[in-house]
Design a protein around this motif. Structure first.
Motif, short mmCIF file in Angstrom:
data_model
loop_
_atom_site.label_atom_id
_atom_site.label_comp_id
_atom_site.label_asym_id
_atom_site.label_seq_id
_atom_site.Cartn_x
_atom_site.Cartn_y
_atom_site.Cartn_z
N THR A 148 75.42 13.07 25.36
CA THR A 148 76.45 13.59 26.28
C THR A 148 76.74 15.03 25.86
N SER A 149 77.62 15.69 26.58
CA SER A 149 78.02 17.06 26.21
C SER A 149 79.25 17.42 27.02
N PRO A 150 79.92 18.51 26.67
CA PRO A 150 81.10 18.90 27.45
C PRO A 150 80.78 19.22 28.91
N ASP A 160 73.40 21.23 15.74
CA ASP A 160 74.80 21.04 15.36
C ASP A 160 75.45 22.41 15.25
N PHE A 161 76.69 22.42 14.88
CA PHE A 161 77.44 23.67 14.82
C PHE A 161 77.76 23.93 13.35
N VAL A 162 76.76 24.46 12.65
CA VAL A 162 76.89 24.69 11.21
C VAL A 162 77.69 25.97 11.00
N VAL A 217 67.65 30.71 14.78
CA VAL A 217 68.88 31.48 14.95
C VAL A 217 69.09 31.70 16.45
N GLU A 218 70.23 31.21 16.92
CA GLU A 218 70.53 31.30 18.36
C GLU A 218 71.36 32.54 18.67
N VAL A 219 70.95 33.26 19.71
CA VAL A 219 71.68 34.45 20.15
C VAL A 219 71.92 34.36 21.66
N ASN A 253 70.71 30.54 27.26
CA ASN A 253 71.13 30.94 28.60
C ASN A 253 72.55 30.47 28.93
N ARG A 254 73.09 29.56 28.07
CA ARG A 254 74.47 29.08 28.30
C ARG A 254 75.44 29.98 27.57
N ASP A 255 76.34 30.57 28.33
CA ASP A 255 77.38 31.42 27.75
C ASP A 255 78.45 30.50 27.17
N LEU A 256 78.64 30.56 25.87
CA LEU A 256 79.56 29.62 25.22
C LEU A 256 81.02 30.01 25.40
N ALA A 257 81.26 31.14 26.08
CA ALA A 257 82.64 31.50 26.42
C ALA A 257 83.07 30.79 27.69
N GLU A 282 66.47 28.74 25.66
CA GLU A 282 67.33 27.56 25.54
C GLU A 282 68.27 27.42 26.73
N SER A 283 68.42 26.20 27.18
CA SER A 283 69.46 25.79 28.15
C SER A 283 69.15 26.17 29.60
N GLY A 284 69.53 25.26 30.46
CA GLY A 284 69.49 25.51 31.90
C GLY A 284 68.10 25.44 32.51
N ILE A 285 67.12 24.97 31.76
CA ILE A 285 65.75 24.91 32.28
C ILE A 285 65.58 23.52 32.91
N LEU A 302 60.32 26.29 24.86
CA LEU A 302 61.54 26.07 25.62
C LEU A 302 62.31 24.92 24.99
N LEU A 303 63.62 25.03 24.98
CA LEU A 303 64.46 23.93 24.51
C LEU A 303 65.16 23.34 25.73
N VAL A 304 64.90 22.06 26.00
CA VAL A 304 65.42 21.42 27.21
C VAL A 304 66.15 20.12 26.87
N GLY A 305 67.39 20.02 27.31
CA GLY A 305 68.17 18.81 27.09
C GLY A 305 68.43 18.05 28.37
N SER A 306 69.43 18.52 29.12
CA SER A 306 69.94 17.76 30.27
C SER A 306 68.86 17.34 31.27
O1 LIG Z 1 75.39 21.57 26.66
C1 LIG Z 1 76.62 21.78 26.66
O2 LIG Z 1 77.41 21.30 27.48
C2 LIG Z 1 77.22 22.63 25.57
C3 LIG Z 1 78.57 22.89 25.60
C4 LIG Z 1 79.15 23.64 24.61
C5 LIG Z 1 78.38 24.15 23.58
C6 LIG Z 1 77.01 23.92 23.55
C7 LIG Z 1 76.43 23.17 24.53
N1 LIG Z 1 75.07 22.89 24.53
C8 LIG Z 1 74.26 23.17 23.41
C9 LIG Z 1 72.87 23.51 23.73
O3 LIG Z 1 72.40 24.46 23.14
C10 LIG Z 1 72.07 22.69 24.68
O4 LIG Z 1 72.25 21.35 24.36
C11 LIG Z 1 70.58 22.97 24.69
O5 LIG Z 1 70.29 24.32 24.72
C12 LIG Z 1 69.94 22.28 25.90
O6 LIG Z 1 70.57 22.75 27.08
P1 LIG Z 1 70.32 22.05 28.47
O7 LIG Z 1 68.85 21.94 28.69
O8 LIG Z 1 70.97 22.94 29.48
O9 LIG Z 1 70.96 20.70 28.40
#
Ligand SMILES: O=C(O)c1ccccc1NCC(=O)[C@H](O)[C@H](O)COP(=O)(O)O
Length: 261
Positions: free
Chosen positions: A59-61, A117-119, A160-162, A183-187, A212-215, A232-236
């Motif tokens: 899961t995730s926020p 994780d968030f080290v 290292v993530e930027v 690609n996810r803006d953490l703000a 990373e993210s959003g792919i 590429l890093l892909v989760g959702s």
């Molecule tokens: O994924 C979130 O909701 C999230 C919220 C707050 C901080 C970090 C978050 N994700 C961390 C990640 O880096 C992603 O899990 C990862 O890059 C995969 O992203 P996606 O393919 O968009 O699920």
């Protein structure tokens, strides 16, 4: 570390929980014999797979609900679908992860496993062995060089993530050799694939570069690769449905016949 008021409330909560876990302390340093990440990407390229790090992300926020399936079965399904490496969330409070799950996944597969994780403190590095650990430039601030060295001393490869050019410069100055552009803006937790496209041209050639993210689709894969992504890093998008089929669709995105369907 940056002013916390600029971060989304969920991210502030994630960081506060990370600091609490760091304060819990650990007994003894881990010593890792890592599976090579670059070599895993090369193996994927050699047999026509786009190098994908598939993420076990219950899961995730920004996700509704929690995927309750056995994470080991999910991880094995992702490898069966062609994932070059895996990412496993170990953050418990907001992502449903755990160190114990990562341990079980790493035992079950033979690809490199990234600990997601968030080290924010050295003590967190000793929670569990993995092949790669993540350091988020925005969150570790001036501690980046020390944490990078501490992680490498333990044997970890370090991603290292930027998110922008300033963070990239800090990562490169600190000696990062594997960089992920998130690609996810953490703000604001908004995803924009244009982020990778704007930062990637400034990454030195010798750095292994991960988008990373959003792919979410083969088109997105091709877009990130055209912009210079080594992997590429892909989760959702993989966690949503059949993880094997979803992974396979993305790793095959550059095969000529797949474009026509
Ligand atoms: O994924 C979130 O909701 C999230 C919220 C707050 C901080 C970090 C978050 N994700 C961390 C990640 O880096 C992603 O899990 C990862 O890059 C995969 O992203 P996606 O393919 O968009 O699920």
């Amino acid at each position: 570390m940056e002013d916390q008021t600029e971060l989304a409330p969920a991210v502030r909560s994630i960081l506060s929980a990370a600091r609490d876990r760091a304060a819990e302390g650990r007994s003894g340093e881990v010593a890792v014999e890592p599976r090579g990440l670059r070599a895993a990407f090369d193996r994927a390229e050699d047999d026509g797979r786009v190098p994908v790090i598939a993420e076990v992300k219950p899961t995730s926020p920004t996700t509704e609900g929690t995927r309750e399936d056995d994470p080991v079965a999910l991880a094995e399904g992702m490898v069966a679908g062609g994932a070059a490496a895996l990412s496993v969330l170990t953050e418990p409070a907001h992502f449903g992860g755990s160190a114990e799950v990562l341990e079980r996944v790493r035992e079950a597969v033979d690809v490199p496993v990234l600990r997601k994780d968030f080290v924010v403190a050295e003590s967190q590095l000793d929670a569990v062995e993995s092949d790669v650990v993540l350091l988020i430039a925005r969150f570790v601030g001036d501690d980046l060089p020390d944490l990078l060295a501490a992680a490498r001393d333990r044997g970890f490869q370090v991603l290292v993530e930027v998110h922008d050019r300033d963070e990239l410069e800090r990562a490169v100055d600190a000696g990062a050799t594997i960089v992920g552009v998130n690609n996810r803006d953490l703000a604001e937790l908004v995803v924009d694939l244009g982020t990778f496209e704007s930062v990637a041209p400034h990454v030195p050639d010798e750095v292994t570069l991960i988008a990373e993210s959003g792919i979410g689709s083969p088109d997105d894969v091709r877009r990130m690769r055209a912009a210079g992504a080594d992997a590429l890093l892909v989760g959702s998008a993989i966690m949503d449905g059949d993880v094997t089929a979803n992974t396979r669709e993305l790793v095959r995105a550059e095969r000529a016949t797949e474009h026509q369907t």
